[in-house]
Design a protein around this motif. Structure first.
Motif, PDB file in Angstrom:
ATOM      1  N   HIS A  40      -1.695 -40.312   7.330  1.00  0.00           N
ATOM      2  CA  HIS A  40      -2.800 -39.339   7.335  1.00  0.00           C
ATOM      3  C   HIS A  40      -2.216 -37.932   7.420  1.00  0.00           C
ATOM      4  CE1 HIS A  40      -6.535 -41.759   8.322  1.00  0.00           C
ATOM      5  NE2 HIS A  40      -5.600 -42.663   8.508  1.00  0.00           N
ATOM      6  N   GLU A  41      -2.694 -37.042   6.542  1.00  0.00           N
ATOM      7  CA  GLU A  41      -2.325 -35.624   6.622  1.00  0.00           C
ATOM      8  C   GLU A  41      -3.577 -34.782   6.751  1.00  0.00           C
ATOM      9  OE1 GLU A  41       0.094 -34.454   3.283  1.00  0.00           O
ATOM     10  OE2 GLU A  41       1.848 -34.575   4.588  1.00  0.00           O
ATOM     11  N   ALA A  42      -3.366 -33.462   6.859  1.00  0.00           N
ATOM     12  CA  ALA A  42      -4.461 -32.485   6.788  1.00  0.00           C
ATOM     13  C   ALA A  42      -5.609 -32.821   7.743  1.00  0.00           C
ATOM     14  CB  ALA A  42      -4.968 -32.394   5.348  1.00  0.00           C
ATOM     15  N   LEU A  78       5.192 -21.486   7.036  1.00  0.00           N
ATOM     16  CA  LEU A  78       4.267 -21.371   8.179  1.00  0.00           C
ATOM     17  C   LEU A  78       2.896 -21.808   7.679  1.00  0.00           C
ATOM     18  CD1 LEU A  78       4.059 -18.159  10.400  1.00  0.00           C
ATOM     19  CD2 LEU A  78       2.196 -19.756  10.067  1.00  0.00           C
ATOM     20  N   GLU A  79       2.443 -22.983   8.110  1.00  0.00           N
ATOM     21  CA  GLU A  79       1.260 -23.584   7.503  1.00  0.00           C
ATOM     22  C   GLU A  79       0.193 -23.944   8.529  1.00  0.00           C
ATOM     23  OE1 GLU A  79       3.230 -25.601   3.531  1.00  0.00           O
ATOM     24  OE2 GLU A  79       2.879 -26.899   5.248  1.00  0.00           O
ATOM     25  N   ARG A  80      -1.044 -23.994   8.024  1.00  0.00           N
ATOM     26  CA  ARG A  80      -2.195 -24.519   8.760  1.00  0.00           C
ATOM     27  C   ARG A  80      -2.382 -23.897  10.145  1.00  0.00           C
ATOM     28  NH1 ARG A  80      -4.530 -28.693   6.013  1.00  0.00           N
ATOM     29  NH2 ARG A  80      -3.340 -29.389   4.218  1.00  0.00           N
ATOM     30  N   PRO A  81      -2.337 -22.561  10.235  1.00  0.00           N
ATOM     31  CA  PRO A  81      -2.537 -21.921  11.540  1.00  0.00           C
ATOM     32  C   PRO A  81      -3.943 -22.153  12.071  1.00  0.00           C
ATOM     33  CG  PRO A  81      -2.672 -20.294   9.776  1.00  0.00           C
ATOM     34  CD  PRO A  81      -2.211 -21.585   9.134  1.00  0.00           C
ATOM     35  N   SER A 120       0.281 -36.664  -0.350  1.00  0.00           N
ATOM     36  CA  SER A 120       0.821 -36.499  -1.712  1.00  0.00           C
ATOM     37  C   SER A 120       1.128 -35.034  -2.014  1.00  0.00           C
ATOM     38  CB  SER A 120      -0.152 -37.082  -2.745  1.00  0.00           C
ATOM     39  OG  SER A 120      -1.438 -36.501  -2.615  1.00  0.00           O
ATOM     40  N   GLY A 121       1.663 -34.331  -1.015  1.00  0.00           N
ATOM     41  CA  GLY A 121       2.070 -32.934  -1.227  1.00  0.00           C
ATOM     42  C   GLY A 121       0.896 -32.067  -1.633  1.00  0.00           C
ATOM     43  N   TRP A 122       1.105 -31.178  -2.614  1.00  0.00           N
ATOM     44  CA  TRP A 122       0.036 -30.257  -3.025  1.00  0.00           C
ATOM     45  C   TRP A 122      -1.005 -30.958  -3.892  1.00  0.00           C
ATOM     46  CZ3 TRP A 122       0.460 -26.418   0.041  1.00  0.00           C
ATOM     47  CH2 TRP A 122       1.693 -25.817   0.320  1.00  0.00           C
ATOM     48  N   ALA A 123      -0.685 -32.145  -4.411  1.00  0.00           N
ATOM     49  CA  ALA A 123      -1.619 -32.835  -5.308  1.00  0.00           C
ATOM     50  C   ALA A 123      -2.720 -33.494  -4.485  1.00  0.00           C
ATOM     51  CB  ALA A 123      -0.872 -33.883  -6.116  1.00  0.00           C
ATOM     52  N   ARG A 165      -8.023 -26.037  -2.417  1.00  0.00           N
ATOM     53  CA  ARG A 165      -7.561 -26.474  -3.740  1.00  0.00           C
ATOM     54  C   ARG A 165      -6.277 -25.677  -3.981  1.00  0.00           C
ATOM     55  NH1 ARG A 165     -12.032 -26.187  -8.143  1.00  0.00           N
ATOM     56  NH2 ARG A 165     -12.648 -28.123  -7.101  1.00  0.00           N
ATOM     57  N   TRP A 166      -5.154 -26.332  -3.746  1.00  0.00           N
ATOM     58  CA  TRP A 166      -3.865 -25.632  -3.800  1.00  0.00           C
ATOM     59  C   TRP A 166      -3.480 -25.295  -5.237  1.00  0.00           C
ATOM     60  CZ3 TRP A 166      -2.875 -24.487   1.010  1.00  0.00           C
ATOM     61  CH2 TRP A 166      -3.107 -25.396   2.048  1.00  0.00           C
ATOM     62  N   ASN A 167      -2.732 -24.224  -5.387  1.00  0.00           N
ATOM     63  CA  ASN A 167      -2.148 -23.882  -6.685  1.00  0.00           C
ATOM     64  C   ASN A 167      -0.681 -23.509  -6.443  1.00  0.00           C
ATOM     65  OD1 ASN A 167      -1.400 -22.902  -9.129  1.00  0.00           O
ATOM     66  ND2 ASN A 167      -3.155 -21.530  -9.399  1.00  0.00           N
ATOM     67  N   SER A 202      -9.267 -31.284  -3.941  1.00  0.00           N
ATOM     68  CA  SER A 202      -8.912 -30.437  -2.797  1.00  0.00           C
ATOM     69  C   SER A 202      -8.390 -31.300  -1.655  1.00  0.00           C
ATOM     70  CB  SER A 202     -10.127 -29.632  -2.336  1.00  0.00           C
ATOM     71  OG  SER A 202     -11.067 -30.475  -1.693  1.00  0.00           O
ATOM     72  N   GLN A 203      -8.015 -30.639  -0.588  1.00  0.00           N
ATOM     73  CA  GLN A 203      -7.484 -31.331   0.600  1.00  0.00           C
ATOM     74  C   GLN A 203      -8.090 -30.707   1.855  1.00  0.00           C
ATOM     75  OE1 GLN A 203      -3.308 -30.670   1.456  1.00  0.00           O
ATOM     76  NE2 GLN A 203      -3.055 -32.737   2.276  1.00  0.00           N
ATOM     77  N   SER A 204      -8.459 -31.545   2.804  1.00  0.00           N
ATOM     78  CA  SER A 204      -9.117 -31.067   4.021  1.00  0.00           C
ATOM     79  C   SER A 204      -8.266 -30.052   4.778  1.00  0.00           C
ATOM     80  CB  SER A 204      -9.427 -32.246   4.946  1.00  0.00           C
ATOM     81  OG  SER A 204      -8.314 -33.115   5.060  1.00  0.00           O
ATOM     82  N   GLY A 249      13.876 -26.650   3.908  1.00  0.00           N
ATOM     83  CA  GLY A 249      12.779 -27.446   3.368  1.00  0.00           C
ATOM     84  C   GLY A 249      11.784 -27.788   4.454  1.00  0.00           C
ATOM     85  N   TYR A 250      11.378 -29.052   4.466  1.00  0.00           N
ATOM     86  CA  TYR A 250      10.391 -29.492   5.453  1.00  0.00           C
ATOM     87  C   TYR A 250      11.039 -30.353   6.546  1.00  0.00           C
ATOM     88  CZ  TYR A 250       6.284 -27.664   3.034  1.00  0.00           C
ATOM     89  OH  TYR A 250       5.323 -26.828   2.485  1.00  0.00           O
ATOM     90  N   SER A 251      12.348 -30.160   6.767  1.00  0.00           N
ATOM     91  CA  SER A 251      13.034 -31.050   7.715  1.00  0.00           C
ATOM     92  C   SER A 251      12.842 -30.649   9.178  1.00  0.00           C
ATOM     93  CB  SER A 251      14.522 -31.103   7.395  1.00  0.00           C
ATOM     94  OG  SER A 251      15.080 -29.805   7.531  1.00  0.00           O
ATOM     95  N   ARG A 287       4.023 -31.916  11.557  1.00  0.00           N
ATOM     96  CA  ARG A 287       3.753 -31.121  10.335  1.00  0.00           C
ATOM     97  C   ARG A 287       2.259 -30.799  10.275  1.00  0.00           C
ATOM     98  NH1 ARG A 287       7.766 -34.719   7.494  1.00  0.00           N
ATOM     99  NH2 ARG A 287       9.762 -33.665   7.641  1.00  0.00           N
ATOM    100  N   ASP A 288       1.521 -31.296   9.261  1.00  0.00           N
ATOM    101  CA  ASP A 288       0.102 -30.906   9.140  1.00  0.00           C
ATOM    102  C   ASP A 288      -0.602 -31.060  10.487  1.00  0.00           C
ATOM    103  OD1 ASP A 288       0.493 -30.481   6.470  1.00  0.00           O
ATOM    104  OD2 ASP A 288      -1.061 -31.869   5.799  1.00  0.00           O
ATOM    105  N   MET A 289      -1.440 -30.096  10.820  1.00  0.00           N
ATOM    106  CA  MET A 289      -2.010 -30.095  12.176  1.00  0.00           C
ATOM    107  C   MET A 289      -3.372 -29.421  12.240  1.00  0.00           C
ATOM    108  SD  MET A 289      -0.493 -26.819  14.084  1.00  0.00           S
ATOM    109  CE  MET A 289      -2.169 -26.448  14.569  1.00  0.00           C
TER     110      MET A 289
END
Ligand code: GAL
Length: 366
Positions: free
Chosen positions: A248-250, A92-95, A268-271, A328-330, A307-309, A118-120, A199-201
C-alpha cells in the motif's frame, strides 16, 4: 478562468489557478484547517524532470471556501547548505502539517530522501513553525521507531536477524537479483536498531489529540501506523504493521461515525494504479481491505481516474462531507501535475469516489 475571476466549483484535472493566476503548486499535499481558514501545503515542483526533486521546498496556500486559494509563499525552504539533509535537490514528498495545541507549534512531517541516493534513504523529516504559513524550521530527519518492536507481531519475531537471514537478505538485494519481495517478515527486524524505512506517508490527529503517522515501510511492502510523541516531533515507539506484503502506498485517512477509513494506492511509481479502501474500528487495527473505492467505467476505475491518493479533506461545518484529494503526476514536466478533488459518497457505509468534470460543495447537501 483567469486571475480576476472567482472559482465557484472544482474542476478535477484542469489547471487550478491561485490568486495570481498561476497553477497551484502544492503536489502530494495535505490541507489543515486553522482559525477559520484552510491551508494547503504541498510539494513545490519546477518544470521538467528536475521538478521531481525538491528545488524550492513546500508551498502553502490559504482559502476560506476551498475553491479560491491565495499564495502564501514557501512554508519550508530547501537549504543552500550542502550538508543539510534538506539541501536543494533532495527528494521531499507528501508534506503534512498538524497543529499541536499544547506546544502551540505547527508541525510538518514529510518523506525525505537525502540528495544523490535515489529513494534509498526512506527517512521521515520534521519541521516546526510558530505561524501556520511558516517559515518552518527543519528539526530532524530519521527512520522512525528505532529500538521499538511492532505491537502486533508474535514474540518469536521480536529478535534481530540471524547470520543466515542476513546472508539471505544480502543476496536478495544484489542488483539484477530476484525481485526484492520479502516474504520472511524480515525487514522490520533488520531495521529494529536504526529505525524503520518510511516513504509515502500521511498524518492523522484523532479526536483525543493523539497523532499518528502512516508510512509505507519495509521497502514499501508493509504499511506502519505509528503514534507520535505528545509534542508530535518524534515517534512514540508504539506502532503496528498492517497489510504485510500488500504494498500500500499514498495513504490517506478519515474517521467517519467512529470508524477509520484508509484510502491508499498500489505501488507503481508515478504511474497510476487501482486504489484501495480499508476500514478499522481501532486505529491500530485490525484493518480490513474492502476493495476499490472508485466507481464508474472500466479503466478509469482501474487507475483511480488516472491519479493517486494524497489526502482526505474533512469539510468544516458539514457532516459526512469529505473530499478525496489525488495527484495526477506528470514526471516529465513535474510542475504540470494536476489535482483531482472528488467528493466522497458513502454507499453501504463504505466511502466511494466517482468522477465529476465539475462539482461544488452543494453536492454534500444531497
Ligand atoms: C510513488 C509515490 C510518490 C513518489 C513516486 C516516485 O509511488 O507515491 O510519492 O514517491 O512514487 O516514483
Amino acid at each position: 478562468m483567469n486571475s480576476h475571476s472567482k472559482n465557484n466549483s472544482f474542476r478535477p484535472g484542469e489547471l487550478w489557478l491561485d490568486n495570481h493566476g498561476v497553477h497551484i503548486n502544492a503536489h502530494g499535499g495535505g490541507v489543515m484547517f486553522y482559525a477559520g481558514v484552510y491551508y494547503w501545503f504541498g510539494e513545490h515542483k519546477i518544470a521538467g524532470e528536475a521538478g521531481n526533486a525538491a528545488q524550492i521546498g513546500v508551498h502553502v496556500y490559504s482559502s476560506r471556501d476551498l475553491y479560491n486559494w491565495k499564495d502564501e509563499g514557501i512554508a519550508l525552504a530547501v537549504s543552500d547548505d550542502l550538508h543539510s539533509p534538506i539541501t536543494r535537490g533532495c527528494i521531499l514528498e507528501r508534506p503534512k502539517v498538524i497543529y499541536n495545541p499544547s506546544t502551540k507549534k505547527f508541525v510538518m512531517w514529510f518523506h525525505l530522501e537525502p540528495k544523490g541516493n535515489g529513494y534509498s534513504g526512506a527517512l521521515s523529516g520534521v519541521a516546526v513553525a510558530d505561524n501556520v504559513t511558516g517559515p518552518f524550521q527543519f528539526v530532524n530527519a530519521f527512520r522512525p521507531n528505532a529500538g521499538a518492536w511492532p505491537q502486533n507481531v508474535p514474540a518469536e519475531q521480536k529478535c534481530p536477524l540471524s547470520p543466515e537471514e542476513t546472508a539471505w537478505l544480502a543476496q536478495m538485494d544484489l542488483p539484477g537479483g530476484p525481485v526484492p519481495y520479502y516474504p520472511k517478515q524480515i525487514l522490520f527486524r533488520r531495521d529494529f536498531a536504526d529505525g524503520q524505512m518510511a516513504r509515502d506517508m500521511t498524518l492523522f490527529v484523532d479526536d483525543d489529540g493523539s497523532a499518528y503517522h502512516f508510512y509505507a515501510s519495509e521497502a514499501n511492502g508493509t504499511l506502519h501506523i505509528s503514534k507520535l510523541s505528545d509534542d508530535y516531533l518524534k515517534s512514540a515507539g508504539k506502532f503496528v504493521r498492517i497489510f504485510p506484503g500488500r504494498f500500500h502506498e499514498a495513504p490517506a485517512l478519515m474517521k467517519w461515525r467512529g470508524k477509520y477509513f484508509l484510502i491508499s494506492s498500489d505501488c507503481s511509481g508515478w504511474a497510476p494504479n487501482t486504489a484501495r479502501v480499508s476500514v478499522a474500528e481501532n486505529i491500530f487495527g485490525p484493518w480490513e481491505e474492502l476493495g476499490n473505492p472508485c466507481l464508474g467505467p472500466g479503466e478509469q476505475v482501474a487507475n483511480t481516474f488516472n491519479s493517486q491518493s494524497t489526502f482526505i479533506l474533512s469539510v468544516q461545518g458539514k457532516t459526512d462531507a469529505f473530499i478525496f484529494m489525488a495527484d495526477r503526476w506528470n514526471p516529465a514536466n513535474a510542475i504540470d501535475g494536476r489535482y483531482l478533488w472528488l467528493p466522497i459518497q458513502f454507499k453501504h457505509a463504505v466511502p466511494t469516489v466517482s468522477r465529476h468534470d465539475e462539482w461544488d460543495l452543494s453536492f454534500f447537501k444531497k
